[in-house]
Design a protein around this motif. Sequence first.
Motif, PDB file in Angstrom:
ATOM      1  N   THR A  40       0.905  -1.360  -0.187  1.00  0.00           N
ATOM      2  CA  THR A  40       0.274  -0.289   0.162  1.00  0.00           C
ATOM      3  C   THR A  40       0.618   0.938   0.052  1.00  0.00           C
ATOM      4  O   THR A  40       1.562   1.481   1.105  1.00  0.00           O
ATOM      5  CB  THR A  40      -0.798  -0.011   0.740  1.00  0.00           C
ATOM      6  OG1 THR A  40      -1.496  -1.028   0.838  1.00  0.00           O
ATOM      7  CG2 THR A  40      -1.584   0.979   1.067  1.00  0.00           C
ATOM      8  N   ARG A  41       0.553   2.427  -0.330  1.00  0.00           N
ATOM      9  CA  ARG A  41       1.552   3.514  -0.396  1.00  0.00           C
ATOM     10  C   ARG A  41      -0.094   4.625  -0.433  1.00  0.00           C
ATOM     11  O   ARG A  41      -1.103   4.360  -0.659  1.00  0.00           O
ATOM     12  CB  ARG A  41       1.779   3.746  -2.163  1.00  0.00           C
ATOM     13  CG  ARG A  41       2.634   2.734  -2.262  1.00  0.00           C
ATOM     14  CD  ARG A  41       4.054   2.379  -1.517  1.00  0.00           C
ATOM     15  NE  ARG A  41       4.896   3.958  -2.161  1.00  0.00           N
ATOM     16  CZ  ARG A  41       6.342   3.412  -2.753  1.00  0.00           C
ATOM     17  NH1 ARG A  41       6.316   2.696  -3.371  1.00  0.00           N
ATOM     18  NH2 ARG A  41       6.598   4.767  -2.736  1.00  0.00           N
ATOM     19  N   GLU A  42       0.541   5.575  -0.077  1.00  0.00           N
ATOM     20  CA  GLU A  42       0.148   6.745   0.388  1.00  0.00           C
ATOM     21  C   GLU A  42       0.226   7.749   0.246  1.00  0.00           C
ATOM     22  O   GLU A  42       2.207   8.666   0.055  1.00  0.00           O
ATOM     23  CB  GLU A  42      -1.215   6.948   1.866  1.00  0.00           C
ATOM     24  CG  GLU A  42      -0.956   5.679   2.662  1.00  0.00           C
ATOM     25  CD  GLU A  42      -1.571   6.085   3.781  1.00  0.00           C
ATOM     26  OE1 GLU A  42      -0.969   6.124   4.816  1.00  0.00           O
ATOM     27  OE2 GLU A  42      -2.161   5.239   4.555  1.00  0.00           O
ATOM     28  N   ILE A  43      -0.926   8.928  -0.242  1.00  0.00           N
ATOM     29  CA  ILE A  43      -0.234   9.540  -0.748  1.00  0.00           C
ATOM     30  C   ILE A  43      -0.827  11.306  -0.371  1.00  0.00           C
ATOM     31  O   ILE A  43      -2.314  11.280  -0.841  1.00  0.00           O
ATOM     32  CB  ILE A  43      -0.497  10.155  -3.095  1.00  0.00           C
ATOM     33  CG1 ILE A  43       1.142   8.939  -3.827  1.00  0.00           C
ATOM     34  CG2 ILE A  43      -0.029  11.767  -3.308  1.00  0.00           C
ATOM     35  CD1 ILE A  43       2.046   8.165  -3.221  1.00  0.00           C
ATOM     36  N   LEU A  44      -0.103  11.980   0.121  1.00  0.00           N
ATOM     37  CA  LEU A  44      -1.395  13.293   0.555  1.00  0.00           C
ATOM     38  C   LEU A  44      -1.436  13.991  -0.227  1.00  0.00           C
ATOM     39  O   LEU A  44      -0.885  14.631  -1.342  1.00  0.00           O
ATOM     40  CB  LEU A  44      -0.123  13.398   1.898  1.00  0.00           C
ATOM     41  CG  LEU A  44       0.183  13.347   3.393  1.00  0.00           C
ATOM     42  CD1 LEU A  44       1.145  14.317   3.761  1.00  0.00           C
ATOM     43  CD2 LEU A  44      -1.579  12.892   3.410  1.00  0.00           C
ATOM     44  N   ILE A  45      -3.265  14.784  -0.412  1.00  0.00           N
ATOM     45  CA  ILE A  45      -3.123  15.923  -0.752  1.00  0.00           C
ATOM     46  C   ILE A  45      -3.295  16.885  -0.091  1.00  0.00           C
ATOM     47  O   ILE A  45      -3.644  17.126   0.722  1.00  0.00           O
ATOM     48  CB  ILE A  45      -4.163  15.294  -1.671  1.00  0.00           C
ATOM     49  CG1 ILE A  45      -3.683  14.518  -2.555  1.00  0.00           C
ATOM     50  CG2 ILE A  45      -5.077  16.691  -2.742  1.00  0.00           C
ATOM     51  CD1 ILE A  45      -5.624  14.032  -3.319  1.00  0.00           C
ATOM     52  N   LYS A  46      -2.131  17.719  -0.154  1.00  0.00           N
ATOM     53  CA  LYS A  46      -2.135  19.330   1.454  1.00  0.00           C
ATOM     54  C   LYS A  46      -3.601  20.345   0.206  1.00  0.00           C
ATOM     55  O   LYS A  46      -3.658  20.022  -0.674  1.00  0.00           O
ATOM     56  CB  LYS A  46      -0.662  19.720   1.029  1.00  0.00           C
ATOM     57  CG  LYS A  46       0.129  18.840   1.390  1.00  0.00           C
ATOM     58  CD  LYS A  46       1.647  19.385   1.514  1.00  0.00           C
ATOM     59  CE  LYS A  46       2.508  18.199   1.909  1.00  0.00           C
ATOM     60  NZ  LYS A  46       3.573  19.218   2.647  1.00  0.00           N
ATOM     61  N   LEU A  47      -4.329  21.062   1.711  1.00  0.00           N
ATOM     62  CA  LEU A  47      -4.946  21.883   1.140  1.00  0.00           C
ATOM     63  C   LEU A  47      -4.974  22.859   1.146  1.00  0.00           C
ATOM     64  O   LEU A  47      -5.279  24.192   1.250  1.00  0.00           O
ATOM     65  CB  LEU A  47      -6.360  21.532   2.113  1.00  0.00           C
ATOM     66  CG  LEU A  47      -7.073  20.287   1.940  1.00  0.00           C
ATOM     67  CD1 LEU A  47      -8.322  20.191   2.571  1.00  0.00           C
ATOM     68  CD2 LEU A  47      -7.079  20.121   0.364  1.00  0.00           C
ATOM     69  N   GLY A  48      -3.419  23.081   1.859  1.00  0.00           N
ATOM     70  CA  GLY A  48      -2.506  24.487   2.593  1.00  0.00           C
ATOM     71  C   GLY A  48      -4.024  25.172   3.467  1.00  0.00           C
ATOM     72  O   GLY A  48      -3.110  26.780   4.059  1.00  0.00           O
ATOM     73  N   LYS A  49      -4.821  24.638   4.474  1.00  0.00           N
ATOM     74  CA  LYS A  49      -5.916  25.353   5.447  1.00  0.00           C
ATOM     75  C   LYS A  49      -6.863  23.840   6.334  1.00  0.00           C
ATOM     76  O   LYS A  49      -6.797  23.276   4.866  1.00  0.00           O
ATOM     77  CB  LYS A  49      -6.570  26.198   4.438  1.00  0.00           C
ATOM     78  CG  LYS A  49      -7.447  25.317   4.088  1.00  0.00           C
ATOM     79  CD  LYS A  49      -8.933  26.888   3.220  1.00  0.00           C
ATOM     80  CE  LYS A  49      -9.292  26.551   3.021  1.00  0.00           C
ATOM     81  NZ  LYS A  49     -11.197  27.545   2.430  1.00  0.00           N
ATOM     82  N   LYS A  50      -7.168  24.266   6.795  1.00  0.00           N
ATOM     83  CA  LYS A  50      -7.998  23.412   7.672  1.00  0.00           C
ATOM     84  C   LYS A  50      -9.354  23.320   7.412  1.00  0.00           C
ATOM     85  O   LYS A  50     -10.002  24.301   6.870  1.00  0.00           O
ATOM     86  CB  LYS A  50      -7.378  23.254   9.261  1.00  0.00           C
ATOM     87  CG  LYS A  50      -6.562  23.270   9.936  1.00  0.00           C
ATOM     88  CD  LYS A  50      -6.222  23.207  11.585  1.00  0.00           C
ATOM     89  CE  LYS A  50      -5.487  22.761  11.775  1.00  0.00           C
ATOM     90  NZ  LYS A  50      -5.126  22.576  13.449  1.00  0.00           N
ATOM     91  N   ALA A  51      -9.733  21.926   6.949  1.00  0.00           N
ATOM     92  CA  ALA A  51     -11.323  22.256   6.575  1.00  0.00           C
ATOM     93  C   ALA A  51     -11.848  22.984   7.559  1.00  0.00           C
ATOM     94  O   ALA A  51     -12.304  22.734   8.426  1.00  0.00           O
ATOM     95  CB  ALA A  51     -11.764  20.816   5.714  1.00  0.00           C
TER      96      ALA A  51
END
Length: 171
Positions: A40-51
């Motif tokens: 398993t591989r995990e790739i982060l998607i950064k939002l740049g702020k808290k949702a």
Amino acid sequence: RTPASYFLLSCLLLAVACEEEEANIGFELSSGVGQEQDGTREILIKLGKKASSSIIISYIVGGSASLDGDYKIHSNTNYSLSSMALVVKEGESTGVFSFELIDDNQPEPRNEFIYVEITNISDPELNALLRHKQFTFEITDNDSPPFDGMQVDLTWNVGEGISINAANFDL
């Protein structure tokens, strides 16, 4: 120094700060490489702020690797081939695109690729920044043919008027 030079310096610093902020938005990495047996591989998607509320990130996958043949997607929402999505919960600033490489025992003629593209985000501000961001993953094969250079030629004479349209060989 003149007020104009301070103004230009301020604009330059603001531009650099905006570039750094945008650099912290999107896929943490633009590409990756792994072998079939890597799991398993995990790739982060950064939002740049808290949702401030749950955010849905829709995406598509493609490439030469086969979904459910060469890899499986792990998602925190239901998906089909036409709509894939992951949810970023309220208070979180990253989403995780997770997939599992399938270790088969078939030699592949070449490396295979998975392409992931963000197609929509439920937050309009983030949608403008993240839509069309892409990630590419290369799968390298860990299998080799049983014997390099081995060739098997099969021939037979079945007689005139007999045709064969299918065959099954167990070698």
